[in-house]
Design a protein around this motif. Structure first.
Motif, PDB file in Angstrom:
ATOM      1  N   SER A 115      17.388  85.570  61.974  1.00 54.01           N
ATOM      2  CA  SER A 115      17.075  83.645  61.039  1.00 54.01           C
ATOM      3  C   SER A 115      16.392  84.143  59.937  1.00 54.01           C
ATOM      4  CB  SER A 115      16.022  82.641  61.759  1.00 54.01           C
ATOM      5  OG  SER A 115      15.034  83.643  61.883  1.00 54.01           O
TER       6      SER A 115
ATOM      7  N   ASP B  22      13.841  83.062  58.894  1.00 55.19           N
ATOM      8  CA  ASP B  22      12.182  82.774  58.689  1.00 55.19           C
ATOM      9  C   ASP B  22      11.779  84.683  58.860  1.00 55.19           C
ATOM     10  OD1 ASP B  22      10.166  81.981  59.120  1.00 55.19           O
ATOM     11  OD2 ASP B  22       9.410  80.885  61.543  1.00 55.19           O
TER      12      ASP B  22
ATOM     13  N   SER C  96      11.785  86.341  55.849  1.00 53.66           N
ATOM     14  CA  SER C  96      10.970  86.057  54.309  1.00 53.66           C
ATOM     15  C   SER C  96       9.725  87.125  54.938  1.00 53.66           C
ATOM     16  CB  SER C  96      11.401  84.925  54.659  1.00 53.66           C
ATOM     17  OG  SER C  96       9.521  84.053  56.083  1.00 53.66           O
TER      18      SER C  96
ATOM     19  N   ASP D 224      12.458  83.159  52.011  1.00 49.34           N
ATOM     20  CA  ASP D 224      11.364  82.521  52.253  1.00 49.34           C
ATOM     21  C   ASP D 224      11.583  81.175  52.152  1.00 49.34           C
ATOM     22  OD1 ASP D 224       8.516  81.835  52.808  1.00 49.34           O
ATOM     23  OD2 ASP D 224       8.392  82.053  50.663  1.00 49.34           O
TER      24      ASP D 224
ATOM     25  N   ALA E 201      14.128  79.619  54.414  1.00 49.45           N
ATOM     26  CA  ALA E 201      12.746  79.053  56.155  1.00 49.45           C
ATOM     27  C   ALA E 201      12.364  78.114  55.509  1.00 49.45           C
ATOM     28  CB  ALA E 201      12.534  80.276  55.465  1.00 49.45           C
ATOM     29  N   GLU E 202      12.100  77.828  54.725  1.00 50.87           N
ATOM     30  CA  GLU E 202      11.138  76.370  54.457  1.00 50.87           C
ATOM     31  C   GLU E 202      12.196  75.381  54.564  1.00 50.87           C
ATOM     32  OE1 GLU E 202       8.730  76.592  50.731  1.00 50.87           O
ATOM     33  OE2 GLU E 202       7.556  77.978  50.988  1.00 50.87           O
TER      34      GLU E 202
ATOM     35  N   GLU F  30      13.117  74.526  57.747  1.00 52.83           N
ATOM     36  CA  GLU F  30      11.586  74.120  58.413  1.00 52.83           C
ATOM     37  C   GLU F  30      11.427  72.885  58.365  1.00 52.83           C
ATOM     38  OE1 GLU F  30       7.100  75.353  58.700  1.00 52.83           O
ATOM     39  OE2 GLU F  30       7.769  75.938  57.306  1.00 52.83           O
TER      40      GLU F  30
END
Length: 536
Positions: A384, A386, A389, A415, A418-419, A422
């Protein structure tokens, strides 16, 4: 017979040595209460006092001498002035006190008369502090050890436990959920924390720490106490489930069987003390490929894939073993991860293939990523954004043969994605929470709506029954009226029909009479003429 501490304290409290009287000790503070306003300090009695405190209270003699010297300095300074240079010393062998003020010696009588009460208070304070420090040292050595006590009281979830002459507390957060305690109950717990609170010592117990399970195993299983079997690791969720990894130093001793006991009697004793907490005994191995499947039992693992770079272990299981391997609310895999020190992920072979394809496709969206590097990252367990990152730049440079700038660019992109992922997950979680709340509200309102609907249906049914009853009553009434009409005058619609029918009949009769009238007249005239002819 009075104790030596009482006799030594009495020597400080009496005005003359010959006027002594016996005083009974009053518990742990008896020596404090018996130090009262000494006029003269007898060296021999002072030595006995120090020795008694050392033996009875486990207080260092040098500390007691220093406390008395400090008390006398304080007392003399109050009389001579705060700026006065005071020195006081006590001979450790003879007990003689020597003091000087501004370089001038003070006699024993003057020392005994100056500030006796102040000296007493300072000595008491120093002794209390010494007792506190002694208890701190004693219980600091017992941190993590199993102790047994008696429940004194429970107030707002906090249970007070008597440990000999010391009170300890068992906070609500350190208790097993669903277990209540009553006055006089025997309780076993581990010493979790010891700290000073003023002149007192605060001992905090715990029944939720893994050390409690370990100490109980050592107490219930002789092979562990003897060192034949060793507890390698423990993971625990208090009140629900624990996993204990054990190993045997003697090949002739089965570590799992010894811990379970004949018919499970050993493990049952521990489970009963822990309020029915389930305990899994795991056979320890230094090889993660062997230890991880053991930790996931009773589920059966098909294959274990280790990703060393991120400390992840992917365990492949069959479809019918998936739920058992994960456990209720993820409990089994969570405890197994804590036990072995690897981040365990449970999935089937089909799920792994789908996740690999999805990860490769996602990584290829990053600028500067190559297909070969994406495949290598997936092989190392990075599945993933995440995961990517938090990769070490040096590791990524080694895998892809990239420069530091290229690696930083890829990590920054990962990164950011991933944010974003999220944020999307949080939004989905929020929507799901709202949907669950709406469903819960609908479920709460369903009985009310059902009751209201049932009431409406019942009311409608009642109205229909009333209407049917009314129609039946009306029909019966009409039948009676018809019968009456047959016997007498017609009533209602039938009466009107009969009236119309009678009218039609009367009209027909009238018309017939009108038609018949000329014929009758002709006949009468003919008869009259005949009669006249006959007469002629």
């Amino acid at each position: 017979m009075p104790s030596q501490a009482a006799n030594a304290s009495l020597a400080l409290s009496q005005t003359e040595p010959s006027r002594s009287r016996e005083i009974r000790p009053q518990g742990r503070r008896a020596s404090f209460a018996q130090i009262s306003k000494p006029a003269n300090m007898n060296p021999n009695e002072l030595l006995r006092l120090v020795d008694s405190l050392h033996r009875d209270k486990n207080i260092d003699s040098e500390l007691v001498f220093s406390a008395i010297e400090s008390a006398l300095v304080t007392a003399v300074r109050k009389q001579k002035g705060e700026d006065a240079e005071i020195t006081v010393s006590i001979d450790r062998h003879s007990g003689n006190i020597s003091a000087s003020c501004q370089g001038q010696e003070l006699d024993q009588a003057e020392i005994g008369r100056i500030g006796a009460q102040t000296a007493k208070q300072v000595i008491i304070q120093k002794i209390k502090e010494a007792e506190r420090d002694s208890l701190l040292d004693e219980f600091h050595d017992q941190v993590g050890q199993l102790v047994t006590g008696t429940v004194q009281r429970s107030d707002r979830g906090v249970t007070t436990v008597q440990l000999g002459n010391m009170e300890a507390i068992l906070p609500r957060g350190e208790q097993i959920s669903g277990r209540s305690y009553h006055n006089g109950d025997r309780i076993r717990a581990v010493v979790y924390e010891v700290k000073a609170a003023g002149n007192r010592v605060k001992v905090i117990l715990s029944r939720t720490k893994p050390q409690l399970v370990q100490r109980m195993f050592e107490q219930e299983i002789p092979e562990i106490a003897e060192g034949v079997i060793e507890i390698k690791a423990i993971s625990r969720e208090p009140g629900h489930r624990s996993k204990v990894a054990v190993a045997s130093s003697d090949q002739r001793v089965d570590c799992v069987g010894a811990c379970v006991g004949v018919r499970g009697n050993r493990i049952k004793n521990i489970t009963s003390e822990l309020a029915g907490e389930r305990i899994d005994i795991v056979r320890w191995s230094e090889d993660p490929l062997v230890l991880i499947p053991n930790a996931l039992q009773p589920a059966e693992a098909e294959q274990v894939l280790l990703c060393d770079m991120i400390g992840r272990a992917i365990v492949l299981v069959k479809d019918d073993q998936l739920s058992q391997a994960i456990g209720k609310y993820g409990q089994n895999v969570r405890l197994a991860s804590k036990l072995v020190g690897w981040d365990i992920e449970i999935m089937t072979s089909g799920e792994l293939e789908e996740q690999i394809d999805r990860a490769v496709s996602a990584f290829m969206e990053l600028e500067g990523m190559t297909d070969d590097l994406a495949q290598r990252l997936v092989e190392q367990g990075y599945l993933s954004y995440d995961d990517l990152s938090v990769i070490e730049p040096d590791s990524l440079m080694e895998l892809g043969g990239m420069t530091a700038e290229q690696v930083d660019a890829i990590v920054e992109q990962a990164d950011a994605k991933a944010e974003e992922a999220e944020r999307i997950a949080e939004e989905q979680k929020r929507l799901k929470k709202e949907q669950d709340a709406a469903l819960q509200m609908a479920a709460l309102q369903a009985p009310v709506i059902a009751a209201s609907t049932a009431t409406d249906v019942q009311a409608e049914s009642s109205d229909e029954n009333n209407a049917e009853s009314s129609d039946e009553s009306h029909a019966e009434s009409s039948g009676d009226e018809t019968t009456v009409a047959m016997e007498g005058e017609p009533v209602g619609e039938e009466t009107e029909a009969n009236d119309e029918s009678n009218s039609l009949t009367d009209n027909d009769n009238l018309a017939a009479e009108q038609d018949e009238t000329p014929a009758d007249s002709t006949t009468e005239e003919t008869m009259d003429k005949t009669n006249v002819a006959d007469n002629s």
